[in-house]
Write a protein that holds these residues in place. Structure first.
Motif, PDB file in Angstrom:
ATOM      1  N   GLU A 366      13.545   1.967  -3.943  1.00 39.24           N
ATOM      2  CA  GLU A 366      13.722   2.336  -2.538  1.00 39.24           C
ATOM      3  C   GLU A 366      13.104   3.701  -2.295  1.00 39.24           C
ATOM      4  O   GLU A 366      13.235   4.593  -3.131  1.00 39.24           O
ATOM      5  N   PRO A 367      12.426   3.889  -1.147  1.00 40.48           N
ATOM      6  CA  PRO A 367      11.901   5.219  -0.829  1.00 40.48           C
ATOM      7  C   PRO A 367      13.051   6.135  -0.395  1.00 40.48           C
ATOM      8  O   PRO A 367      14.102   5.650   0.033  1.00 40.48           O
ATOM      9  N   LYS A 368      12.845   7.460  -0.528  1.00 41.84           N
ATOM     10  CA  LYS A 368      13.916   8.406  -0.160  1.00 41.84           C
ATOM     11  C   LYS A 368      14.206   8.359   1.334  1.00 41.84           C
ATOM     12  O   LYS A 368      15.347   8.429   1.760  1.00 41.84           O
ATOM     13  N   THR A 369      13.135   8.265   2.139  1.00 39.47           N
ATOM     14  CA  THR A 369      13.330   8.214   3.597  1.00 39.47           C
ATOM     15  C   THR A 369      12.560   7.019   4.157  1.00 39.47           C
ATOM     16  O   THR A 369      11.666   6.482   3.504  1.00 39.47           O
ATOM     17  N   LYS A 370      12.917   6.644   5.387  1.00 41.66           N
ATOM     18  CA  LYS A 370      12.222   5.533   6.053  1.00 41.66           C
ATOM     19  C   LYS A 370      10.718   5.824   6.177  1.00 41.66           C
ATOM     20  O   LYS A 370       9.876   4.939   6.041  1.00 41.66           O
ATOM     21  N   ALA A 371      10.405   7.100   6.412  1.00 43.45           N
ATOM     22  CA  ALA A 371       9.004   7.484   6.624  1.00 43.45           C
ATOM     23  C   ALA A 371       8.138   7.236   5.375  1.00 43.45           C
ATOM     24  O   ALA A 371       6.932   7.031   5.477  1.00 43.45           O
ATOM     25  N   ASP A 372       8.792   7.279   4.209  1.00 45.88           N
ATOM     26  CA  ASP A 372       8.034   7.094   2.962  1.00 45.88           C
ATOM     27  C   ASP A 372       7.736   5.627   2.645  1.00 45.88           C
ATOM     28  O   ASP A 372       7.010   5.333   1.697  1.00 45.88           O
ATOM     29  N   GLN A 373       8.332   4.718   3.426  1.00 50.36           N
ATOM     30  CA  GLN A 373       8.198   3.287   3.130  1.00 50.36           C
ATOM     31  C   GLN A 373       6.718   2.854   3.039  1.00 50.36           C
ATOM     32  O   GLN A 373       6.308   2.178   2.107  1.00 50.36           O
ATOM     33  N   GLU A 374       5.931   3.323   4.013  1.00 50.30           N
ATOM     34  CA  GLU A 374       4.530   2.904   4.045  1.00 50.30           C
ATOM     35  C   GLU A 374       3.748   3.483   2.866  1.00 50.30           C
ATOM     36  O   GLU A 374       2.958   2.793   2.230  1.00 50.30           O
ATOM     37  N   LYS A 375       4.029   4.777   2.564  1.00 54.42           N
ATOM     38  CA  LYS A 375       3.372   5.425   1.418  1.00 54.42           C
ATOM     39  C   LYS A 375       3.674   4.663   0.137  1.00 54.42           C
ATOM     40  O   LYS A 375       2.815   4.434  -0.701  1.00 54.42           O
ATOM     41  N   MET A 376       4.962   4.265  -0.005  1.00 49.53           N
ATOM     42  CA  MET A 376       5.372   3.557  -1.223  1.00 49.53           C
ATOM     43  C   MET A 376       4.671   2.203  -1.313  1.00 49.53           C
ATOM     44  O   MET A 376       4.160   1.831  -2.373  1.00 49.53           O
ATOM     45  N   SER A 377       4.612   1.468  -0.217  1.00 51.97           N
ATOM     46  CA  SER A 377       3.953   0.154  -0.211  1.00 51.97           C
ATOM     47  C   SER A 377       2.490   0.288  -0.618  1.00 51.97           C
ATOM     48  O   SER A 377       1.968  -0.516  -1.397  1.00 51.97           O
ATOM     49  N   LEU A 378       1.835   1.343  -0.099  1.00 54.51           N
ATOM     50  CA  LEU A 378       0.428   1.570  -0.407  1.00 54.51           C
ATOM     51  C   LEU A 378       0.247   1.869  -1.904  1.00 54.51           C
ATOM     52  O   LEU A 378      -0.642   1.319  -2.553  1.00 54.51           O
TER      53      LEU A 378
END
Length: 411
Positions: A366-378
Motif C-alpha cells: 500500500e502507498p503511504k498516501t493516496k497521492a502516491d498511488q499513481e507513482k507506485m503503480s508506475l
C-alpha cells in the motif's frame, strides 16, 4: 569496492541482485563478463544470462563447497550446455577447505571436476597458488593489488600432493582423448601444451571442469584464473551456432560472422533514470549499427536503434556498432521485452524463447498516501517489465495491490 554490485541495496547487503555486464581485455583477448546473483530468489537473472553466454565460471565458497543454490545454477548451466570452469574462492577465510570443496563437486553435483591448481597455505596463511600442470608455484607475498605474482620454487611439503593430483588429472583427461590415452599407457610424459589442449577439448564438451583457487577479495589467483578463461573457455566461433526458426517452420543457423544478416537476442530490459529503457542484447550474427532499423520478429514490428553502448556495470561507453559475438545495450527500443529476437528486416527469424518460472509468493503493498498511488503503480509496472518473474495486480475483492515474486528477499 564491488564494481559489478553497483546498486545501493547490493552494497548494503553484500549480495548480487541484478546481473551486470562488463567488457575487459586480457592478453589480447576480449572477454565479455556478466556477474549474476547466486540467490535462489533471483533465478531469472541467472537463467537469462546463461542463455546468452558461451562459458561460465562457477564460484564456490571455500568454507562450504557446493551449496544448495550451486546445484540450481549448475542445472541451469547444463540445460543450456554451457562449458564451465570452477573457482574456489575465499580460501583466506577461517575454516576454508580446498580439498573438501573440490570433492563436493563430485559428491553433490556428480561432476567430473579435477584441480588444476592447489593453494599454498590456507585461511590466514594463504600466500600463493601452485599450477599443477606446469608444477610451478606463484607467490603473492608483497604483491600490490594489480601486480603479477612471483614465480617461486615449489615448496617441498607440496611436491608429493601435487604429483598425485597431476597423475589423477592426466588419467581423467585420457578418457577424453585417444592420443593422450596411448601416451599414458606407454608410460610417456605428455607435454604441457598437450595437457592444456585436452583440458580445453574436455571442458568444451561440458563434461569436464578444471578447478582453480584463490581469494578474489585479496586478488590472489585472479590473473591465473583469467589465463584459465582464455585457455579453456570457448570463443563465440567454437560453440554450436545459435538456431532460429523462420515463419514457414524452417531452421535458420546464425553464423557468428559480421557479414551475415543481423540476428540478436534482447535478454534483459533495464530502466535507467537518465536515458530511459536500456535493452541488453547478444549479437549472434551480423552487425548492429546505431541509427538503423531492425525487425522485432516476435511481434512483427520495426524498431529504431537510437544509440548503442557497451556496459561497464552501470557506466556506459557509446559505440557506433556491435559485432557478432558482442554483448551490449540498445537505447531507444519501444516495444521489445526480455527474450525477444531482433533481426535484419529482410529475414524473419525467431530465436528460441526463454521460459521463466511462475511466482511462488504474494504480498499486499500500500502507498503511504493516496497521492502516491499513481507513482507506485508506475514503479511496479517498470519492475514487472524488467523482471519476468515479478507480477503485480489488483485484488478484485479487497481492492489491494498484490505483488508476486520468487521469494521474500526478491519482494
Amino acid at each position: 569496492a564491488a564494481t559489478m554490485d553497483w546498486m545501493a541495496q547490493e552494497q548494503e547487503r553484500g549480495i548480487t541482485i541484478t546481473s551486470a555486464a562488463t567488457t575487459c581485455f586480457w592478453k589480447g583477448n576480449r572477454i565479455n563478463i556478466i556477474d549474476t546473483p547466486g540467490h535462489v530468489d533471483f533465478t531469472v537473472e541467472v537463467e537469462r544470462s546463461l542463455r546468452v553466454l558461451d562459458g561460465a565460471i562457477t564460484v564456490l565458497d571455500g568454507k562450504n563447497g557446493v551449496e544448495p543454490q550451486t546445484e540450481t545454477v549448475w542445472r541451469q548451466g547444463s540445460k543450456y550446455g554451457v562449458p564451465r570452469i570452477v573457482f574456489v574462492n575465499k580460501l583466506d577465510a577461517i575454516g576454508a577447505d580446498y580439498d573438501m570443496s573440490v570433492a563436493s563437486l563430485k559428491e553433490k553435483l556428480g561432476a567430473c571436476a579435477k584441480a588444476v591448481q592447489y593453494p599454498i597455505g590456507i585461511s590466514n596463511t594463504l600466500s600463493g597458488v601452485i599450477d599443477i600442470i606446469k608444477m610451478k608455484a606463484y607467490d603473492y607475498t608483497g604483491c600490490k593489488e594489480h601486480e603479477m605474482p612471483h614465480e617461486v620454487e615449489l615448496p617441498a611439503e607440496y611436491v608429493e600432493k601435487c604429483k598425485a593430483l597431476r597423475e589423477d588429472l592426466i588419467e581423467t583427461l585420457a578418457g577424453f582423448d585417444d592420443d593422450l590415452m596411448m601416451k599414458v599407457l606407454d608410460g610417456q610424459e605428455p607435454t604441457i601444451e598437450e595437457i592444456k589442449n585436452v583440458i580445453r577439448k574436455a571442458t568444451l564438451t561440458g563434461e569436464f571442469h578444471p578447478v582453480f583457487c584463490g581469494s578474489a577479495y585479496k586478488n590472489k589467483g585472479i590473473q591465473l584464473l583469467l589465463d584459465g578463461v582464455v585457455d579453456y573457455l570457448p570463443s563465440p566461433i567454437e560453440i554450436p551456432h545459435a538456431k532460429g526458426e523462420t515463419p514457414d517452420g524452417k531452421e535458420y543457423i546464425c553464423e557468428p560472422d559480421d557479414s551475415k544478416p543481423l540476428v540478436a537476442l534482447a535478454f534483459k530490459i533495464a530502466t535507467d533514470p537518465f536515458i530511459g529503457r536500456l535493452a541488453y542484447v547478444r549479437i549472434y550474427s551480423g552487425t548492429l549499427k546505431s541509427g538503423s532499423y531492425v525487425l522485432n520478429s516476435n511481434k512483427g514490428v520495426k524498431e529504431r536503434i537510437a544509440r548503442l553502448v557497451l556496459m561497464h556495470s552501470n557506466h556506459r561507453q557509446e559505440v557506433d556498432e556491435l559485432h557478432a559475438g558482442d554483448i551490449g545495450a540498445v537505447i531507444g527500443l519501444k516495444n521489445t521485452t526480455t527474450g525477444e529476437t531482433l533481426c535484419d528486416e529482410n529475414i524473419d527469424v525467431v530465436l528460441e524463447k526463454m521460459e521463466f518460472p511462475e511466482p511462488v509468493i504474494e504480498e499486499a503493498v500500500e502507498p503511504k498516501t493516496k497521492a502516491d498511488q499513481e507513482k507506485m503503480s508506475l514503479a511496479l509496472s517498470k519492475l514487472a517489465e524488467e523482471d519476468p518473474t515479478f507480477r503485480a495486480h489488483t485484488d478484485k475483492e479487497t481492492g489491494q495491490t498484490i505483488i508476486a515474486g520468487m521469494g521474500e528477499l526478491h519482494l
